[in-house]
Scaffold this active site. Structure first.
Site: not given
Length: 296
Positions: A2-3, A61, A267
């Site tokens: 989650p951001e 975050k 990534r």
DNA sequence: ACTATATCCTGTATGC
DNA sequence: TGCATACAGGATATAG
């Protein structure tokens, strides 16, 4: 995973679910999520029970649940952390790591985390802002966040724009998805050297990041699967509004060219090869390599 | 001091 | 079906 928008959805859900509650007994089912707690799992559980909860807060975050006594429970969801509200008799989801009994009414707050990159720790005196996240910069939603100030700071970095957006000590809350979405809207290649942006452009990028994340928040956050859900277990809808992230080989929503995927820091980065090109070499500040971060 | 890389974990999807 | 491999939205220690 989650951001900022996803963490904000969780914070908001906890605010409702935890209003007027205290922790009863706390059970640590797996030690890893409390690895950062200086006192260890047993002390963590014992020291948390009986605390009277205040409204949850967030920076970037990170989120924390302040206690009436001035301490706080600091939480990071990592890549797969979730909070769920259940009755104690409900079956445990797989990967349930920590249980917090709630009083009154006997509900249970559960921390579920498949990959366990997330963490929970007691922050002594951390109700306002836990000391261990003192290095985390303000996020674009913070009242005191000034895009021009942070923009100037960004331009001064000897790095590239995407790396800078992901650097939580410069601006917090932005992760891989919202970095790519922000760069697409800004028509910038992520490898653009920071110094190639003027202060005004850099400020514009930061305002764009806030806009993208605000829209995501309106949709309840971004979710591709059950790994990210709110406290009720339901998913957000922003995934269907994404312009580049995860859209390899699909047409750019502006120009129709196929979105490409690059490897970046173990990534993926997604961008439009027509809308987001590297600028021609820009004169760097004294002493810097003119081709830094630029590919031919 | 600043920046780039390797690493902590588990589960799922994919290809052979 | 079984097995191997790639991949996943993050933060941080440590290497350069």
């Amino acid at each position: 995973m989650p951001e900022l928008p996803e963490v904000e959805v969780v914070r908001s859900g906890l605010a409702t679910a935890l209003a007027g509650k205290s922790f009863g007994s706390v059970t640590v089912l797996h030690p890893r999520p409390v690895r950062y707690d200086p006192l260890g799992p047993e002390h963590f559980a014992r020291l948390l029970s009986g605390r009277v909860l205040d409204a949850p807060r967030r920076r970037g975050k990170y989120l924390w649940i302040p206690f009436e006594d001035g301490d706080a429970l600091l939480c990071h969801l990592g890549m797969s952390g979730q909070f769920r509200i259940n009755r104690p008799e409900d079956p445990l989801l797989p990967n349930t790591r920590v249980l917090f009994d709630l009083q009154p009414h006997g509900d249970q707050l559960r921390f579920v985390d498949q990959r366990m990159f997330g963490g929970l720790q007691l922050a002594i005196g951390g109700a306002e802002l836990p000391g261990v996240i003192g290095h985390i910069a303000m996020d674009p939603f913070d009242d005191d966040f000034d895009p021009l100030t942070v923009g100037r700071e960004l331009v001064s970095r000897r790095s590239t724009v995407k790396r800078a957006l992901l650097n939580q000590t410069l601006v917090s809350g932005i992760g891989n998805i919202y970095a790519d979405e922000t760069l697409w809207r800004s028509r910038l290649h992520g490898d653009t050297p920071c110094h190639a942006l003027g202060g005004r452009k850099a400020a514009g990028v930061l305002r764009t990041s806030r806009q993208v994340m605000a829209e995501a928040l309106e949709q309840g956050g971004t979710s591709f699967d059950a790994l990210y859900v709110n406290v009720n277990g339901s998913s957000g809808y922003f995934a269907r509004h994404l312009d580049v992230y995860g859209r390899e080989d699909l047409p750019c929503h502006r120009c129709g060219r196929s979105i490409v995927r690059d490897r970046f820091m173990n990534r993926s980065s997604f961008r439009c090869p027509r809308c987001q090109r590297l600028p021609r070499q820009v004169a760097p500040p004294n002493g810097q390599d003119a081709t830094l971060g630029c590919k031919p």
